[in-house]
Design a protein around this motif. Structure first.
Motif, PDB file in Angstrom:
ATOM      1  N   ASP A  33      -1.265   0.210   6.956  1.00  0.00           N
ATOM      2  CA  ASP A  33      -0.178  -0.074   6.280  1.00  0.00           C
ATOM      3  C   ASP A  33       0.105   1.026   5.637  1.00  0.00           C
ATOM      4  OD1 ASP A  33       1.800  -1.656   4.986  1.00  0.00           O
ATOM      5  OD2 ASP A  33       1.079  -0.579   3.801  1.00  0.00           O
ATOM      6  N   PHE A  34      -0.656   2.029   5.210  1.00  0.00           N
ATOM      7  CA  PHE A  34      -1.390   3.793   4.637  1.00  0.00           C
ATOM      8  C   PHE A  34      -0.219   4.210   5.186  1.00  0.00           C
ATOM      9  CE2 PHE A  34      -2.435   7.061   2.642  1.00  0.00           C
ATOM     10  CZ  PHE A  34      -2.961   6.650   1.433  1.00  0.00           C
ATOM     11  N   ALA A  36       1.860   3.987   7.986  1.00  0.00           N
ATOM     12  CA  ALA A  36       3.129   3.262   7.971  1.00  0.00           C
ATOM     13  C   ALA A  36       3.939   3.758   6.664  1.00  0.00           C
ATOM     14  CB  ALA A  36       3.515   2.625   8.253  1.00  0.00           C
ATOM     15  N   SER A  37       3.738   3.639   5.596  1.00  0.00           N
ATOM     16  CA  SER A  37       4.173   3.829   4.108  1.00  0.00           C
ATOM     17  C   SER A  37       4.139   5.089   3.206  1.00  0.00           C
ATOM     18  CB  SER A  37       3.916   2.296   3.574  1.00  0.00           C
ATOM     19  OG  SER A  37       2.352   2.221   3.160  1.00  0.00           O
ATOM     20  N   VAL A  38       2.742   5.553   3.782  1.00  0.00           N
ATOM     21  CA  VAL A  38       2.446   7.176   2.597  1.00  0.00           C
ATOM     22  C   VAL A  38       2.702   8.165   4.039  1.00  0.00           C
ATOM     23  CG1 VAL A  38       0.589   7.802   0.859  1.00  0.00           C
ATOM     24  CG2 VAL A  38       1.255   5.396   1.241  1.00  0.00           C
ATOM     25  N   ARG A 116       4.143   6.239  -3.867  1.00  0.00           N
ATOM     26  CA  ARG A 116       3.908   4.819  -2.490  1.00  0.00           C
ATOM     27  C   ARG A 116       2.992   4.216  -2.261  1.00  0.00           C
ATOM     28  NH1 ARG A 116       5.720  10.390   1.638  1.00  0.00           N
ATOM     29  NH2 ARG A 116       7.625  10.390   0.791  1.00  0.00           N
ATOM     30  N   SER A 119       3.833   1.282  -3.955  1.00  0.00           N
ATOM     31  CA  SER A 119       4.079  -0.184  -3.285  1.00  0.00           C
ATOM     32  C   SER A 119       3.346  -0.728  -1.575  1.00  0.00           C
ATOM     33  CB  SER A 119       4.940   0.547  -2.355  1.00  0.00           C
ATOM     34  OG  SER A 119       6.531   0.809  -3.189  1.00  0.00           O
ATOM     35  N   HIS A 120       2.499   0.169  -1.361  1.00  0.00           N
ATOM     36  CA  HIS A 120       1.759  -0.166  -0.326  1.00  0.00           C
ATOM     37  C   HIS A 120       0.889  -1.110  -1.226  1.00  0.00           C
ATOM     38  CE1 HIS A 120      -1.989   0.147   2.008  1.00  0.00           C
ATOM     39  NE2 HIS A 120      -2.854   0.714   1.223  1.00  0.00           N
ATOM     40  N   ARG A 123       2.466  -4.624  -1.483  1.00  0.00           N
ATOM     41  CA  ARG A 123       2.676  -5.375  -0.346  1.00  0.00           C
ATOM     42  C   ARG A 123       1.081  -6.110   0.713  1.00  0.00           C
ATOM     43  NH1 ARG A 123       5.390  -1.566   1.165  1.00  0.00           N
ATOM     44  NH2 ARG A 123       3.561  -0.183   2.063  1.00  0.00           N
TER      45      ARG A 123
END
Length: 146
Positions: A33-34, A36-38, A116, A119-120, A123
């Motif tokens: 997830d990190f 993909a999002s950061v 970011r 948000s991560h 989630r």
């Protein structure tokens, strides 16, 4: 866990009760997830930048101990962050040491990075209550202190 060829569930056996196995699966999920999002920087380098922000002038040795890296490995990481213009080395408290500071672009990068990461984190922890998240952080800190 699924069999890669048949997609049938595999019995975990002894793995089901192993902390290391469960921690590794959780780490992989969090890191996916990190990424993909950061994405712009690895979790480890993000952590270093956050530590430099919180501790302006920190020495490479202190930073290496905080993130549990060998000092020799730390030199390459710091060189890479410096080459990206995110941090700079300056003379430290005495003439033998150099401290680390975020550059102006580094401070702007860390500000974006923190948004970011927030948000991560929301989630990743979305299935946990506030109390469960606090408990998990406390338990992980206990494990890391060993």
């Amino acid at each position: 866990m699924l069999d890669a060829k048949t997609n049938d569930p595999l019995e975990l056996g002894a793995l089901a009760g192993l902390l290391g196995y469960r921690l590794r699966l959780a780490q992989q999920a969090v890191f996916r997830d990190f990424a993909a999002s950061v994405g712009e920087v690895s979790p480890g380098r993000a952590g270093m930048l956050l530590l430099v922000e919180a501790n302006p002038g920190v020495t490479q040795g202190s930073l290496a101990r905080a993130v549990r890296l060998e000092r020799s490995t730390m030199v390459g990481v710091i060189d890479a962050l410096e080459a990206r213009g995110l941090i700079e080395r300056r003379r430290g408290a005495d003439r033998r040491t150099k401290g680390l500071w975020l550059t102006r672009p580094g401070r702007a990068f860390v500000a974006r990075l923190k948004r970011r990461i927030d948000s991560h984190e929301r989630r990743v922890a979305s299935h946990l209550s506030v109390l469960e998240r606090e408990q998990l952080l406390g338990l992980l800190a206990k494990l890391a202190a060993r």
